[in-house]
Scaffold this active site. Structure first.
Site, PDB file in Angstrom:
ATOM      1  N   LYS A  48     -13.420 -17.408 -97.367  1.00 53.25           N
ATOM      2  CA  LYS A  48     -14.456 -17.085 -96.175  1.00 53.25           C
ATOM      3  C   LYS A  48     -15.770 -16.899 -96.803  1.00 53.25           C
ATOM      4  CE  LYS A  48     -11.178 -17.600 -93.330  1.00 53.25           C
ATOM      5  NZ  LYS A  48     -10.997 -18.740 -92.401  1.00 53.25           N
ATOM      6  N   LYS A  71      -4.809 -23.290 -86.380  1.00 47.30           N
ATOM      7  CA  LYS A  71      -5.099 -24.323 -86.926  1.00 47.30           C
ATOM      8  C   LYS A  71      -4.206 -24.984 -87.934  1.00 47.30           C
ATOM      9  CE  LYS A  71      -8.785 -22.258 -88.694  1.00 47.30           C
ATOM     10  NZ  LYS A  71      -8.423 -21.055 -87.723  1.00 47.30           N
ATOM     11  N   TYR A 131      -7.125  -7.499-100.018  1.00 46.94           N
ATOM     12  CA  TYR A 131      -6.241  -8.220 -99.013  1.00 46.94           C
ATOM     13  C   TYR A 131      -7.025  -9.546 -98.631  1.00 46.94           C
ATOM     14  CZ  TYR A 131      -3.940 -10.007 -95.204  1.00 46.94           C
ATOM     15  OH  TYR A 131      -3.000 -10.993 -94.334  1.00 46.94           O
ATOM     16  N   GLY A 132      -6.576 -10.873 -98.902  1.00 48.60           N
ATOM     17  CA  GLY A 132      -6.823 -12.056 -98.375  1.00 48.60           C
ATOM     18  C   GLY A 132      -8.257 -12.294 -98.264  1.00 48.60           C
ATOM     19  N   ASP A 141       3.702 -30.853 -79.405  1.00 48.72           N
ATOM     20  CA  ASP A 141       3.345 -31.370 -78.343  1.00 48.72           C
ATOM     21  C   ASP A 141       1.934 -31.600 -78.097  1.00 48.72           C
ATOM     22  OD1 ASP A 141       5.957 -32.273 -77.023  1.00 48.72           O
ATOM     23  OD2 ASP A 141       6.205 -30.225 -76.832  1.00 48.72           O
ATOM     24  N   ASN A 142       1.065 -30.840 -78.921  1.00 48.43           N
ATOM     25  CA  ASN A 142      -0.341 -30.967 -78.787  1.00 48.43           C
ATOM     26  C   ASN A 142      -0.606 -32.576 -79.238  1.00 48.43           C
ATOM     27  OD1 ASN A 142      -0.773 -28.500 -78.072  1.00 48.43           O
ATOM     28  ND2 ASN A 142      -0.707 -27.599 -80.210  1.00 48.43           N
ATOM     29  N   ASP A 186      -7.786 -25.021 -92.693  1.00 44.50           N
ATOM     30  CA  ASP A 186      -8.784 -23.919 -92.569  1.00 44.50           C
ATOM     31  C   ASP A 186     -10.355 -24.008 -92.550  1.00 44.50           C
ATOM     32  OD1 ASP A 186      -8.648 -20.979 -91.593  1.00 44.50           O
ATOM     33  OD2 ASP A 186      -9.557 -20.372 -93.623  1.00 44.50           O
ATOM     34  N   CYS A 200      -5.483 -18.910 -84.313  1.00 47.20           N
ATOM     35  CA  CYS A 200      -5.256 -19.518 -83.081  1.00 47.20           C
ATOM     36  C   CYS A 200      -4.841 -21.025 -83.033  1.00 47.20           C
ATOM     37  CB  CYS A 200      -6.747 -19.813 -82.332  1.00 47.20           C
ATOM     38  SG  CYS A 200      -7.315 -17.908 -81.642  1.00 47.20           S
ATOM     39  N   SER A 239       0.838 -10.767 -91.546  1.00 46.34           N
ATOM     40  CA  SER A 239       1.337 -11.184 -92.726  1.00 46.34           C
ATOM     41  C   SER A 239       1.151 -12.423 -93.095  1.00 46.34           C
ATOM     42  CB  SER A 239       2.712 -10.628 -92.703  1.00 46.34           C
ATOM     43  OG  SER A 239       3.427 -11.403 -91.675  1.00 46.34           O
ATOM     44  N   ARG A 240       0.862 -12.940 -94.398  1.00 42.73           N
ATOM     45  CA  ARG A 240       0.888 -14.284 -94.682  1.00 42.73           C
ATOM     46  C   ARG A 240       1.529 -14.791 -95.859  1.00 42.73           C
ATOM     47  NH1 ARG A 240      -4.413 -16.530 -92.235  1.00 42.73           N
ATOM     48  NH2 ARG A 240      -4.853 -15.077 -90.691  1.00 42.73           N
ATOM     49  N   ARG A 272      -8.325 -19.054 -77.617  1.00 40.47           N
ATOM     50  CA  ARG A 272      -7.203 -18.471 -76.760  1.00 40.47           C
ATOM     51  C   ARG A 272      -7.805 -18.003 -75.366  1.00 40.47           C
ATOM     52  NH1 ARG A 272      -2.238 -16.470 -79.395  1.00 40.47           N
ATOM     53  NH2 ARG A 272      -2.564 -16.912 -81.362  1.00 40.47           N
ATOM     54  N   SER A 302      -9.524 -17.581 -85.743  1.00 40.03           N
ATOM     55  CA  SER A 302      -8.580 -17.123 -86.620  1.00 40.03           C
ATOM     56  C   SER A 302      -7.363 -16.725 -85.876  1.00 40.03           C
ATOM     57  CB  SER A 302      -8.904 -15.874 -87.169  1.00 40.03           C
ATOM     58  OG  SER A 302     -10.084 -15.912 -88.176  1.00 40.03           O
ATOM     59  N   ARG A 362      -9.189  -9.092 -92.611  1.00 38.36           N
ATOM     60  CA  ARG A 362     -10.546  -9.063 -92.714  1.00 38.36           C
ATOM     61  C   ARG A 362     -11.046  -7.839 -92.215  1.00 38.36           C
ATOM     62  NH1 ARG A 362     -12.905 -12.450 -90.219  1.00 38.36           N
ATOM     63  NH2 ARG A 362     -11.055 -13.379 -89.227  1.00 38.36           N
ATOM     64  N   HIS A 407     -15.364 -23.855 -90.102  1.00 34.92           N
ATOM     65  CA  HIS A 407     -13.844 -23.307 -89.921  1.00 34.92           C
ATOM     66  C   HIS A 407     -13.011 -24.087 -89.234  1.00 34.92           C
ATOM     67  CE1 HIS A 407     -11.501 -19.511 -88.778  1.00 34.92           C
ATOM     68  NE2 HIS A 407     -11.095 -19.792 -89.665  1.00 34.92           N
TER      69      HIS A 407
HETATM   70  P1  GTP Z   1      -5.933 -18.351 -89.561  1.00 35.47           P
HETATM   71  O1  GTP Z   1      -5.293 -18.666 -90.881  1.00 35.47           O
HETATM   72  O2  GTP Z   1      -6.412 -16.899 -89.320  1.00 35.47           O
HETATM   73  O3  GTP Z   1      -7.425 -19.201 -89.484  1.00 35.47           O
HETATM   74  O4  GTP Z   1      -5.176 -18.885 -88.375  1.00 35.47           O
HETATM   75  P2  GTP Z   1      -4.846 -20.407 -87.719  1.00 35.47           P
HETATM   76  O5  GTP Z   1      -6.136 -20.774 -86.639  1.00 35.47           O
HETATM   77  O6  GTP Z   1      -4.372 -21.248 -88.804  1.00 35.47           O
HETATM   78  O7  GTP Z   1      -3.640 -20.236 -86.823  1.00 35.47           O
HETATM   79  P3  GTP Z   1      -1.953 -20.653 -86.917  1.00 35.47           P
HETATM   80  O8  GTP Z   1      -1.763 -22.107 -86.969  1.00 35.47           O
HETATM   81  O9  GTP Z   1      -1.629 -19.706 -88.244  1.00 35.47           O
HETATM   82  O10 GTP Z   1      -1.341 -19.923 -85.724  1.00 35.47           O
HETATM   83  C1  GTP Z   1      -1.568 -18.572 -85.469  1.00 35.47           C
HETATM   84  C2  GTP Z   1      -0.627 -18.100 -84.283  1.00 35.47           C
HETATM   85  O11 GTP Z   1      -0.898 -18.994 -82.820  1.00 35.47           O
HETATM   86  C3  GTP Z   1       0.819 -18.397 -84.457  1.00 35.47           C
HETATM   87  O12 GTP Z   1       1.633 -17.189 -84.014  1.00 35.47           O
HETATM   88  C4  GTP Z   1       1.337 -19.523 -83.939  1.00 35.47           C
HETATM   89  O13 GTP Z   1       2.546 -19.469 -83.323  1.00 35.47           O
HETATM   90  C5  GTP Z   1       0.424 -19.477 -82.674  1.00 35.47           C
HETATM   91  N1  GTP Z   1       0.272 -21.109 -82.116  1.00 35.47           N
HETATM   92  C6  GTP Z   1      -0.312 -21.935 -82.838  1.00 35.47           C
HETATM   93  N2  GTP Z   1      -0.445 -23.321 -82.144  1.00 35.47           N
HETATM   94  C7  GTP Z   1       0.126 -22.781 -81.025  1.00 35.47           C
HETATM   95  C8  GTP Z   1       0.316 -23.425 -79.758  1.00 35.47           C
HETATM   96  O14 GTP Z   1       0.038 -24.822 -79.650  1.00 35.47           O
HETATM   97  N3  GTP Z   1       0.626 -22.921 -78.590  1.00 35.47           N
HETATM   98  C9  GTP Z   1       1.029 -21.806 -78.623  1.00 35.47           C
HETATM   99  N4  GTP Z   1       1.228 -20.953 -77.478  1.00 35.47           N
HETATM  100  N5  GTP Z   1       0.830 -20.803 -79.803  1.00 35.47           N
HETATM  101  C10 GTP Z   1       0.550 -21.458 -80.841  1.00 35.47           C
HETATM  102  C1  SPV Z   2      -8.838 -16.055 -91.029  1.00 36.15           C
HETATM  103  O1  SPV Z   2      -9.202 -14.801 -90.661  1.00 36.15           O
HETATM  104  O2  SPV Z   2      -9.417 -16.937 -90.459  1.00 36.15           O
HETATM  105  C2  SPV Z   2      -8.201 -16.597 -92.211  1.00 36.15           C
HETATM  106  C3  SPV Z   2      -7.426 -15.663 -92.904  1.00 36.15           C
HETATM  107  O3  SPV Z   2      -8.124 -17.623 -92.347  1.00 36.15           O
HETATM  108  S1  SPV Z   2      -8.507 -14.834 -94.005  1.00 36.15           S
HETATM  109  O4  SPV Z   2      -8.527 -15.638 -95.110  1.00 36.15           O
HETATM  110  O5  SPV Z   2      -7.931 -13.245 -94.361  1.00 36.15           O
HETATM  111  O6  SPV Z   2     -10.047 -14.662 -93.546  1.00 36.15           O
HETATM  112 MN    MN Z   3      -9.037 -19.119 -91.103  1.00 37.65          MN
END
Ligand code: GTP
Ligand code: SPV
Ligand code: MN
Length: 610
Positions: free
Chosen positions: A220, A267, A211-212, A516-517, A292, A265, A388-389, A420, A263, A82, A240
């Site tokens: 979004k 989800k 892209y995405g 473990d979460n 998401d 982090c 990459s997705r 984070r 993003s 994005r 979100h």
């Molecule tokens: P978007 O699709 O961009 O909105 O991202 P998202 O919030 O769905 O994040 P996603 O679950 O894809 O995680 C993104 C990154 O965070 C990955 O590289 C995971 O390995 C890492 N991650 C997710 N959960 C944890 C966790 O509990 N601990 C740690 N250390 N890393 C995590």
């Molecule tokens: C985000 O960045 O929060 C995503 C990926 O979920 S995108 O759809 O490219 O925005």
């Molecule tokens: Mn997202």
């Protein structure tokens, strides 16, 4: 004159007029209405996979025994995330967009876009994609129409939304209430790339990206930016947030939590979490409703109900493996599109960092160069782009909730914020009440990730994980949160904050995270039902250490580590709160009207911290 390849799928005069106008503007050679049929989609897959090597629309069929129905695509290296700097909210007055958004006068932006879109589809085909965000027939669902000159977009929208003729059935023949989306790859020129929302016009324009989140306009652009504005006006919320169901052995019903993390982090990971062995043996089960976006509205019983407006997952590939996220990986084993991962040329499958320990030898990195994967990675390069997705159908997910298609949605017991944060923020805490929870959401800050272009790892404010997605003034958005709390009263979900990313002195994550979460979610559910006590601190309620169940990970997380994870450092928090005052001041100077209630919370926390 554009050749119309098939008959329009609707009689709705507002849709027909708008499509005609965009054809006149963009002058495609052909126009195809996307009905969503298997034949039509197969034809498009064949066409896009038959393109010559080097064509920037090209897609590739992967090993159809190992990954049936899966295809692969790489975008241009300048077009991999994005682009927040080129994303605009065009409201009549600048204050309508507020200080968290780029703004341009709508007339000026329309003039600019008109110029860019003039003839942009010449030599190409315009695909007219009707789609529904939300289950067909849901009172919470909304219809959009995206016009695009990209087959990649059509194929992604097929996975991510309820796409095709059925979406028009939801709209009807006389209803003008649909979101208009116009997308053209044009020349994929990053200097002329624009992602523009006109909330007052229910319209989205996207040009020069493929892209995405820039181009899947239902996601979004619509389901967050436009929908957040609609939600404010119509009394609901577009957030979100993932939606996770948890069935505990003692409960009659599945309980639902939503969680907003910025993003990349976590989800998708939390949404598909598999409880640790100890919990599984007790009979805990988890169900994914969304990973998401959540649309939430008070139901007849006064509780807040959530639907996932999407139909698939556009998930981060790197780091996804059988251990970290089994369910996400399983979701990608058929009918999935992979974007900017590496190709494993040993068996025509895909690879990314973290999928397996050893990269393939015969590989193509994400830009398409043939490399020896092992040697390439050993040199410090990445085979897959960090952003990459995979685009995977929700129905592929082994733990998809039986309520996924429920038009009424699911009742939300708790909402969780997080980001984070290597320091300061404890593993989990609970807000004192809804308004304090709104403050906690407003205070989310997180180290940046590869999901958006720009530097990675920089701490920035990302209120409610919505900084890039609030379609109006952030102050009014917070006021809307407070208003929703008043409507929900004592039926409002409880609000929590978590941080999976706290690091020790050596820079290692202190909390194992992932499955473990569950241990933290368990405490959250116990707080909701009144089963767990808490320690009151200046920033909120924290768990008593003995209330975080460490069965099975006692070796990994010592009592000492847990105590650190649950500590509130007053000096750091004084800084944090002072920083929030500065942030509010900065937003106010930028034209946001911060609700007085949030300042009252700030005052209270400050006085408690002493
Ligand atoms: P978007 O699709 O961009 O909105 O991202 P998202 O919030 O769905 O994040 P996603 O679950 O894809 O995680 C993104 C990154 O965070 C990955 O590289 C995971 O390995 C890492 N991650 C997710 N959960 C944890 C966790 O509990 N601990 C740690 N250390 N890393 C995590
Ligand atoms: C985000 O960045 O929060 C995503 C990926 O979920 S995108 O759809 O490219 O925005
Ligand atoms: Mn997202």
């Amino acid at each position: 004159m554009a050749k119309i390849l098939n008959a329009p799928l609707t009689k709705n005069p507002y849709v027909l007029k708008w499509v005609e106008e965009q054809i006149a503007l963009t002058t495609p050679d052909y126009v195809m209405w996307i009905d969503g049929s298997a034949e039509q989609l197969d034809q498009l897959r064949n066409e896009v996979c038959a393109l010559p090597e080097g064509h920037n629309d090209k897609m590739y069929r992967l090993n159809q025994d190992k990954l049936p129905g899966c295809i692969y695509h790489r975008t241009l290296p300048n077009d991999v995330a994005r682009v927040e700097g080129r994303t605009f909210i065009c409201t009549p007055e600048k204050d309508g967009a507020g200080p968290t958004n780029n703004w341009m006068d709508p007339a000026e932006m329309h003039a600019k876009l008109n110029k860019l879109f003039t003839g942009a589809m010449k030599g190409r085909t315009m695909y007219v994609i009707p789609y529904s965000m939300g289950p067909i027939g849901s009172p919470l669902a909304k219809v959009g129409v995206e016009l695009t000159d990209s087959i990649y977009v059509v194929l992604n929208m097929e996975i991510m939304t309820r796409m095709g003729k059925r979406a028009f059935e939801n709209l009807g023949d006389e209803n003008p209430d649909f979101v208009k989306g116009l997308h053209s790859k044009a020349l994929v020129d990053p200097e002329e790339r624009y992602i523009v929302q006109f909330p007052q016009e229910n319209a989205i324009y996207s040009i020069n990206s493929a892209y995405g989140g820039n181009v899947l306009l239902g996601k979004k652009c619509f389901a967050l930016r436009i929908a957040s504005y609609q939600g404010k006006n119509e009394g609901w919320m577009a957030e979100h947030m993932l939606i996770l169901g948890v069935k505990r052995p003692g409960d009659d019903e599945v309980k639902y939590v939503t969680a907003a993390f910025p993003s990349a982090c976590g989800k998708t990971n939390l949404a598909m979490l598999i409880p640790p062995k100890y919990y599984r043996e007790q009979g805990y089960e988890t169900f994914t409703v969304g990973d998401d976006i959540a649309w939430m509205k008070p139901g007849k019983d006064g509780r807040l109900y959530a639907i996932n407006p999407e139909n698939g997952f556009f998930g981060v590939a790197p780091g996804t493996n059988e251990n970290s996220n089994f369910n996400a990986l399983a979701s990608t084993r058929k009918n999935t599109i992979f974007t900017n991962v590496a190709m494993n040329e040993e068996d025509n499958t895909v690879w990314w960092e973290g999928l397996t320990k050893e990269p393939p030898v015969f590989a193509r990195e994400w830009k398409g160069a043939k490399v020896n994967g092992k040697a390439f990675v050993a040199d410090g390069n990445k085979l897959a782009h960090p952003n990459s997705r995979f685009t995977a159908p929700a129905i592929n997910c082994p733990c998809i909730s039986p309520e996924f298609d429920n038009p009424q949605g699911v009742p939300v017991s708790a909402m969780i914020f997080g980001g984070r944060r290597e320091s300061t923020t404890p593993l989990v805490y609970q807000s004192f009440d809804w308004v304090h929870g709104t403050y906690v959401g407003s205070a989310v800050s997180s180290e940046t990730t590869a999901a958006a272009t720009g530097e990675v790892g920089v701490l920035r404010h990302d209120p409610m994980a919505m900084k890039p997605f609030i379609g109006y003034n952030v102050g009014d958005y917070w006021a809307h949160w407070i208003e929703m709390g008043k409507i929900l009263g004592d039926k409002a979900p409880k609000i929590f904050n978590v941080n999976w990313f706290r690091k020790d002195e050596e820079g290692h994550f202190m909390w194992p995270g992932f499955g473990d979460n569950m241990r933290v979610v368990d405490w959250i559910l116990k707080r909701v039902s009144g089963e767990a006590d808490a320690v009151e601190t200046a920033i909120g309620y924290l768990p008593k250490p003995e209330d975080i169940n460490l069965s099975g990970i006692e070796d990994e997380v010592s009592q000492e580590t847990l105590a650190k994870l649950l500590s509130v450092d007053k000096d750091l928090w004084k800084k944090e709160v002072a920083q929030m005052r500065d942030y509010y001041a900065e937003l106010t100077a930028g034209g946001a009207h911060i609700p007085q209630e949030l300042y009252d919370v700030l005052d209270k926390i400050e006085s408690k911290l002493g």
